[in-house]
Write an enzyme that holds these catalytic residues in place. Structure first.
Site, PDB file in Angstrom:
ATOM      1  N   ASP A  10       0.848  -1.191   0.000  1.00  0.00           N
ATOM      2  CA  ASP A  10       0.000   0.000   0.000  1.00  0.00           C
ATOM      3  C   ASP A  10       0.882   1.239   0.000  1.00  0.00           C
ATOM      4  OD1 ASP A  10      -1.816   2.170   0.915  1.00  0.00           O
ATOM      5  OD2 ASP A  10      -3.241   0.536   1.208  1.00  0.00           O
ATOM      6  N   ILE A  11       0.548   2.182  -0.868  1.00  0.00           N
ATOM      7  CA  ILE A  11       1.359   3.384  -1.035  1.00  0.00           C
ATOM      8  C   ILE A  11       1.200   4.353   0.151  1.00  0.00           C
ATOM      9  CG2 ILE A  11      -0.311   4.824  -2.299  1.00  0.00           C
ATOM     10  CD1 ILE A  11       1.886   5.361  -4.369  1.00  0.00           C
TER      11      ILE A  11
ATOM     12  N   HIS B 266     -10.305  -5.723  -2.767  1.00  0.00           N
ATOM     13  CA  HIS B 266      -8.953  -5.927  -2.248  1.00  0.00           C
ATOM     14  C   HIS B 266      -9.005  -6.184  -0.752  1.00  0.00           C
ATOM     15  CE1 HIS B 266      -9.883  -1.625  -2.122  1.00  0.00           C
ATOM     16  NE2 HIS B 266      -9.145  -1.566  -1.019  1.00  0.00           N
TER      17      HIS B 266
ATOM     18  N   HIS C 206      -6.731  -5.964   2.768  1.00  0.00           N
ATOM     19  CA  HIS C 206      -5.553  -5.354   3.394  1.00  0.00           C
ATOM     20  C   HIS C 206      -4.955  -6.341   4.405  1.00  0.00           C
ATOM     21  CE1 HIS C 206      -6.770  -0.978   2.533  1.00  0.00           C
ATOM     22  NE2 HIS C 206      -7.894  -1.637   2.270  1.00  0.00           N
TER      23      HIS C 206
HETATM   24  P1  AMP Z   1      -9.769   1.088   0.503  1.00  0.00           P
HETATM   25  O1  AMP Z   1     -10.050   2.296   1.336  1.00  0.00           O
HETATM   26  O2  AMP Z   1     -10.053  -0.198   1.218  1.00  0.00           O
HETATM   27  O3  AMP Z   1     -10.436   1.171  -0.862  1.00  0.00           O
HETATM   28  O4  AMP Z   1      -8.213   1.079   0.282  1.00  0.00           O
HETATM   29  C1  AMP Z   1      -7.563   1.522  -0.872  1.00  0.00           C
HETATM   30  C2  AMP Z   1      -6.097   1.505  -0.559  1.00  0.00           C
HETATM   31  O5  AMP Z   1      -5.393   1.606  -1.774  1.00  0.00           O
HETATM   32  C3  AMP Z   1      -5.631   2.664   0.333  1.00  0.00           C
HETATM   33  O6  AMP Z   1      -5.062   2.138   1.517  1.00  0.00           O
HETATM   34  C4  AMP Z   1      -4.612   3.395  -0.532  1.00  0.00           C
HETATM   35  O7  AMP Z   1      -3.511   3.882   0.207  1.00  0.00           O
HETATM   36  C5  AMP Z   1      -4.200   2.322  -1.516  1.00  0.00           C
HETATM   37  N1  AMP Z   1      -3.727   2.811  -2.809  1.00  0.00           N
HETATM   38  C6  AMP Z   1      -4.336   3.689  -3.617  1.00  0.00           C
HETATM   39  N2  AMP Z   1      -3.618   3.866  -4.752  1.00  0.00           N
HETATM   40  C7  AMP Z   1      -2.530   3.061  -4.636  1.00  0.00           C
HETATM   41  C8  AMP Z   1      -1.395   2.792  -5.471  1.00  0.00           C
HETATM   42  N3  AMP Z   1      -1.246   3.378  -6.654  1.00  0.00           N
HETATM   43  N4  AMP Z   1      -0.471   1.914  -5.033  1.00  0.00           N
HETATM   44  C9  AMP Z   1      -0.612   1.310  -3.833  1.00  0.00           C
HETATM   45  N5  AMP Z   1      -1.651   1.513  -3.013  1.00  0.00           N
HETATM   46  C10 AMP Z   1      -2.598   2.379  -3.394  1.00  0.00           C
END
Ligand code: AMP
Ligand code: ZN
Length: 135
Positions: A30-31, A99, A101
């Site tokens: 996660d970024i 997804h 986490h």
């Molecule tokens: P959610 O709130 O469960 O939809 O989580 C989406 C997650 O995706 C968040 O924790 C973001 O930090 C992560 N995220 C968004 N864009 C990217 C990216 N390009 N690379 C890695 N993680 C990302």
């Protein structure tokens, strides 16, 4: 799916810190992590959320979550991990590609879980029946 950021990551159209890939599943860091090592596990076939994903694709994702959780736990020297999935905006979902986490957790990280409350037995029984009747 066009315009889906996670589909673009899977297709390597945009970069990611990949930690695992097979025929059905892609996993990357996660970024914006809770703690570094926070990992996202996604199905390669686009599905929006838990309500949309096929049971087959979900099984692939969960198998990889099961494999990677102890590896992330060990690599981060974490005390524990949370396995989290957000579904729909009200539940905190920001990216509409299903997804899971894997979040490393530390005994002293000070983070709290979702607030809970005690519920009376009658209300629990009513809800139990409602859910069971929908099965
Ligand atoms: P959610 O709130 O469960 O939809 O989580 C989406 C997650 O995706 C968040 O924790 C973001 O930090 C992560 N995220 C968004 N864009 C990217 C990216 N390009 N690379 C890695 N993680 C990302
Ligand atoms: Zn997608």
């Amino acid at each position: 799916m066009k315009d889906c950021i996670f589909c673009k990551i899977i297709l390597k159209e945009i970069p990611s810190h990949k930690i695992y890939e097979d025929e059905n599943v892609y996993a990357f860091l996660d970024i914006n992590p809770v703690h570094i090592g926070h990992t996202l596990v996604v199905p390669k076939v686009h599905a929006e959320d838990i309500f949309d994903i096929s049971s087959e694709s979900w099984a692939h994702v969960m198998n990889v979550v099961h494999t990677l959780s102890p590896i992330v736990h060990a690599a981060t020297n974490a005390d524990g991990v949370n396995i989290i999935m957000n579904n729909k905006r009200s539940a905190g979902q920001l990216i509409d590609h299903a997804h899971v986490h894997i979040v490393p957790r530390f005994a002293d990280d000070g983070l709290k879980g979702l607030p809970q409350h005690s519920e009376n037995s009658e209300a629990l029984t009513t809800m139990q029946e409602k859910i069971k009747n929908t099965l």
